[in-house]
Design a protein around this motif. Structure first.
Motif, short mmCIF file in Angstrom:
data_model
loop_
_atom_site.label_atom_id
_atom_site.label_comp_id
_atom_site.label_asym_id
_atom_site.label_seq_id
_atom_site.Cartn_x
_atom_site.Cartn_y
_atom_site.Cartn_z
N VAL A 55 1.29 -0.85 -0.21
CA VAL A 55 -0.07 0.29 -0.02
C VAL A 55 1.23 0.91 -0.10
CG1 VAL A 55 -1.85 -1.34 0.79
CG2 VAL A 55 -0.17 -0.32 2.32
N GLU A 56 0.69 2.27 -0.76
CA GLU A 56 1.41 3.05 -1.28
C GLU A 56 0.59 4.85 0.35
OE1 GLU A 56 1.81 5.10 -5.21
OE2 GLU A 56 2.75 3.10 -5.75
N PHE A 57 1.53 5.05 1.06
CA PHE A 57 1.67 6.17 1.56
C PHE A 57 1.60 7.91 1.11
CE2 PHE A 57 0.83 3.09 4.49
CZ PHE A 57 -0.03 3.06 5.06
N PRO A 58 1.28 8.36 -0.28
CA PRO A 58 1.36 9.33 -1.02
C PRO A 58 2.52 10.80 -0.74
CG PRO A 58 0.10 8.86 -2.13
CD PRO A 58 -0.23 7.90 -0.83
N SER A 59 1.45 10.89 0.37
CA SER A 59 1.74 12.89 1.72
C SER A 59 3.00 12.33 1.90
CB SER A 59 0.76 12.64 2.33
OG SER A 59 -0.92 12.47 2.22
N VAL A 60 3.92 11.01 2.44
CA VAL A 60 5.01 11.09 3.07
C VAL A 60 6.29 10.94 1.95
CG1 VAL A 60 4.41 10.84 5.17
CG2 VAL A 60 4.79 8.67 4.35
N GLY A 61 5.56 9.69 0.48
CA GLY A 61 6.54 9.31 -0.14
C GLY A 61 7.40 7.76 -0.14
N VAL A 62 6.49 7.23 0.83
CA VAL A 62 6.68 5.67 0.91
C VAL A 62 5.59 4.92 1.22
CG1 VAL A 62 7.37 4.28 2.98
CG2 VAL A 62 8.14 6.23 3.25
N ARG A 63 5.71 3.24 0.66
CA ARG A 63 5.18 2.55 -0.20
C ARG A 63 5.84 1.18 0.87
NH1 ARG A 63 7.44 0.91 -4.33
NH2 ARG A 63 8.64 -0.74 -4.34
N PHE A 88 4.93 5.11 11.98
CA PHE A 88 3.45 4.45 11.75
C PHE A 88 2.47 3.81 12.63
CE2 PHE A 88 5.75 3.93 6.79
CZ PHE A 88 5.05 4.25 6.01
N GLU A 89 1.85 4.27 11.91
CA GLU A 89 0.86 4.33 13.97
C GLU A 89 0.32 3.19 13.36
OE1 GLU A 89 -0.04 7.82 16.47
OE2 GLU A 89 -0.53 7.89 14.24
N LEU A 128 -2.67 1.87 9.50
CA LEU A 128 -1.83 1.81 9.37
C LEU A 128 -1.68 3.22 9.01
CD1 LEU A 128 1.24 0.38 8.40
CD2 LEU A 128 0.47 -0.40 10.30
N ARG A 129 -1.27 4.42 10.27
CA ARG A 129 -1.07 5.53 10.12
C ARG A 129 -0.22 6.25 9.93
NH1 ARG A 129 -5.59 9.25 13.41
NH2 ARG A 129 -3.27 8.15 15.13
N ALA A 130 0.41 7.25 8.62
CA ALA A 130 1.56 8.52 8.75
C ALA A 130 1.69 8.90 9.43
CB ALA A 130 2.16 8.51 7.27
N TYR A 142 -0.69 11.93 8.98
CA TYR A 142 -1.25 12.14 7.14
C TYR A 142 -2.41 11.05 7.29
CZ TYR A 142 2.96 14.87 7.04
OH TYR A 142 3.51 16.14 7.71
N GLU A 143 -1.71 10.60 6.13
CA GLU A 143 -3.05 9.28 5.50
C GLU A 143 -3.25 8.23 6.21
OE1 GLU A 143 -0.61 8.83 2.01
OE2 GLU A 143 -1.19 10.23 3.27
#
Length: 384
Positions: A266-274, A310-311, A362-364, A373-374
């Motif tokens: 899964v991707e987290f675009p706001s922090v630039g990490v997959r 990641f929480e 998970l939450r960034a 973040y998302e």
């Protein structure tokens, strides 16, 4: 554990307020700097800013005023201690001895990933004071002789250096767990408690290893550094330390581990990490979680200044404060982020044993600014 800088930073986290730049830099310096002889474990970045929260729980002393593993483990905000946690704590009787102390490993726990040990340092001579490996002369005497903050005599303002002259000699004592040459650990934590009636210093050590092994050997090195007050200054004699070593075999209390992994990235675009993979390993006292990540947008990722975390959160939580939405953590109470290679890194932490689910959310999170973040949900499957 008993470090003012860490306490201040972790209190800032609990209050959900941004970390001051000076404190942020101090933590990063401690992480990236040199390990001094007094430091028993190198502190990981994530331990400093994430789940290794402030000691607040009040735990009863063990029988005969001897603090055991469960008097030290799991004493963190949000941690979960299973009712049967004590079933997996084993009695020991391994002794390290020299002219200064008799050090007895009284309790031990090993689950293939983490080792917890409690060692009692008893002085060989009368009227000799033992203090903890992290203690300094200006630490409060009550902090040393109180296992729980609630037990402290608030009217007693004496520092350790004020008490030292009452003793014939004093030593700063502690031990480290050294992995075998072909083994690797991820760091650990420690604590201590002095029984003022018996003079026995109880030292707790917790080490997390990088790989699961049903059995392994570690070297236990116990040390005592002469301490004194000279001209009003607290002095440690590094050159005349007294040490003893022994090789300690460890065997997991339960050889089998239930293991689960996420189905797809899964991707987290706001922090630039997959997030490429979430691995869940169920141990007797807690759950170990490993998150494999890849940086897919360096600009977005760099904005977190290496404070990305990641929480694990409960999506059905009705709590309004973000940090209260997190799942409970395990007894280990510490966590870490480690770089693997070429834009890849891993996050390691523990969850409470009750937090075993078919999906995880998970939450960034930016540990420095406290920005969230998302969120993304990962579906789990058993590892065959």
């Amino acid at each position: 554990m008993k470090r003012d800088e860490l306490t201040r930073l972790l209190q800032a986290d609990a209050q959900n307020t941004p970390v001051p730049p000076s404190l942020r830099n101090a933590v990063l310096d401690a992480v990236q700097g040199k390990e001094t002889p007094i430091m028993k474990k190198k502190i990981s970045v994530a331990f400093a800013f994430a789940l290794a929260l402030v000691l607040i729980c009040s735990v009863a002393l063990a029988v005969a005023n001897q603090a055991g593993i469960l008097d030290f483990a799991g004493r963190y905000i949000g941690s979960y201690v299973p009712e049967n946690a004590g079933d997996y704590v084993q009695s020991s009787g391994v002794v390290l001895e020299n002219e200064v102390f008799t050090a007895t490993i009284r309790e031990q726990y090993y689950d293939g990933r983490v080792a917890r040990l409690v060692m009692d340092f008893a002085p060989k001579d009368e009227n000799v004071l033992f203090i903890g490996a992290d203690n300094c002369g200006d630490d409060l005497w009550q902090d040393l002789i109180s296992l729980n903050h609630g037990d402290m005599d608030q009217s007693d303002k004496r520092m350790i250096q004020d008490v030292l002259p009452e003793y014939k000699a004093a030593y700063q004592c502690g031990f480290i767990s050294i992995p075998a040459e072909n083994d690797r650990d991820l760091g650990g934590t420690g604590d201590y408690y002095l029984n003022p009636e018996t003079g026995v210093l109880t030292v707790y050590d917790q080490t997390e290893f990088a790989e699961n092994k049903e059995s392994r050997e570690i070297t236990i090195r116990a040390s005592a550094f002469p301490a004194a007050v000279k001209d009003g200054e607290f002095i440690l004699d590094w050159e005349n330390a007294t040490r003893s070593e022994i090789v300690l075999p460890l065997t997991a209390v339960l050889p089998q581990t239930q293991t689960y992994e996420s189905v797809e990235p899964v991707e987290f675009p706001s922090v630039g990490v997959r997030v490429d993979r979430l691995l869940i390993e169920v141990k007797p006292q807690e759950i170990f979680a490993t998150i494999d990540c890849t940086v897919i947008d360096e600009e977005a990722y760099n904005k977190t200044e290496h404070g990305l975390w990641f929480e694990f959160i409960d999506p059905s939580s009705t709590e309004t404060e973000a940090w209260k939405q997190q799942l409970s953590s395990g007894l280990t109470g510490s966590a870490s982020v480690s770089t693997v290679t070429d834009g890849k890194f891993q996050q390691h932490e523990t969850l409470g044993l009750k937090e075993l689910y078919e999906t995880y959310t998970l939450r960034a999170y930016d540990a420095w600014t406290k920005d969230r973040y998302e969120t993304q949900t990962l579906v789990m499957k058993p590892v065959e």
